[in-house]
Design a protein around this motif. Structure first.
Motif: not given
Length: 293
Positions: A273-287
């Motif tokens: 769960v924490k891994k996907w939470y971090s993955h989401l933030r990394q995915t959207f941070s450039p936007l």
């Protein structure tokens, strides 16, 4: 009547000897004898009779023996089902996803993540926004992507992106709007929207916004009755696909937008769960540059 008593009774009936049954069950013979006595007292019948050095089932005991086997078998099956459910829950990612222009990108992120975590199952829920924090707290949900930022100290929330809006109209003699229309200019015309996830009506002071659940009705009102639609980018694309003559302009200049947050319980015990939470933030941070944590 306890499950332990049933197990003691069944093993004693099989061994036909109190001492051997006690050894098999790894309990003191006195404890076994006491439990059998309590069971007989509870049922109101004698279950065993002594025959020489052994003990045998009475007629009532034989009847109860079959029922006891059925009960134990049923309990074991229920326990197996419960264990399977617990294991399944440990390997299931439960998500709430509020509809937005970024829904497809969120699902792409999930798909990318699941390729690395092949043993994870997932469920996507679409719940009422007012209920999602409670569902996070009772662990019905693991990850929430919604317009709500939780203030609960047990929940961590981060801004993921902002949902932007556009105004859409059909240019004609009856309706002319500039690229960056003011609120006053927009409110000169009847305003409509498509089943909004967010309440945007408070942003318009002069009039209420008509809400429709059918895009063909919105299209008809724009073409025939000089309405102006307040829509997301994806909704505007859907309209212009079927009628390319519509004019579409962003509402960013009026700051008409909604933040979308990703949230999870800080103490969630599922490591993925924490891994996907971090993955989401990394995915959207450039936007978008998150300003909360």
């Amino acid at each position: 009547m306890e499950i332990k008593q049933l197990k003691y009774f069944i093993e004693t009936a099989r061994q036909e000897h109190m001492t051997e049954a006690a050894l098999s069950l790894n309990v003191a013979q006195s404890a076994l004898s006491r439990q059998i006595g309590l069971l007989e007292e509870d049922l109101g019948v004698k279950l065993f009779k002594r025959v020489g050095r052994n003990i045998k089932l009475t007629d009532e005991g034989k009847i109860f023996f079959e029922d006891a086997l059925t009960i134990i078998e049923s309990v074991e099956k229920s326990r197996e089902k419960l264990n399977e459910e617990v294991i399944q829950k440990r390997h299931t990612l439960n998500i709430h996803l509020t509809r937005s222009d970024m829904t497809s990108k969120v699902l792409q992120s999930l798909n990318q993540f699941l390729r690395q975590e092949a043993d994870i199952e997932f469920n996507i829920h679409t719940l009422d926004e007012s209920a999602i924090e409670d569902r996070l707290m009772d662990e019905t949900l693991d990850i929430v992507i919604s317009a709500q930022r939780s203030e609960d100290p047990l929940i961590q929330s981060a801004l993921l992106f902002e949902q932007n809006y556009h105004y859409v109209f059909r240019e004609s003699n009856r309706i002319q709007l500039p690229v960056q229309a003011s609120l006053n200019e927009l409110e000169e015309f009847p305003l409509i929207t498509f089943q909004p996830v967010f309440d945007i009506s408070h942003m318009f002071k002069k009039q209420s916004i008509g809400i429709y659940q059918d895009m063909t009705i919105i299209q008809h009102l724009l073409i025939e009755h000089a309405h102006v639609a307040i829509l997301t980018h994806e909704e505007a694309k859907q309209l212009t696909y079927s009628y390319p003559k519509f004019t579409v302009h962003s509402l960013n200049h009026l700051n008409i937008k909604h933040p979308m947050y990703v949230s999870m319980r800080k103490d969630n015990q599922k490591p993925f769960v924490k891994k996907w939470y971090s993955h989401l933030r990394q995915t959207f941070s450039p936007l978008f540059n998150p300003y909360s944590d």
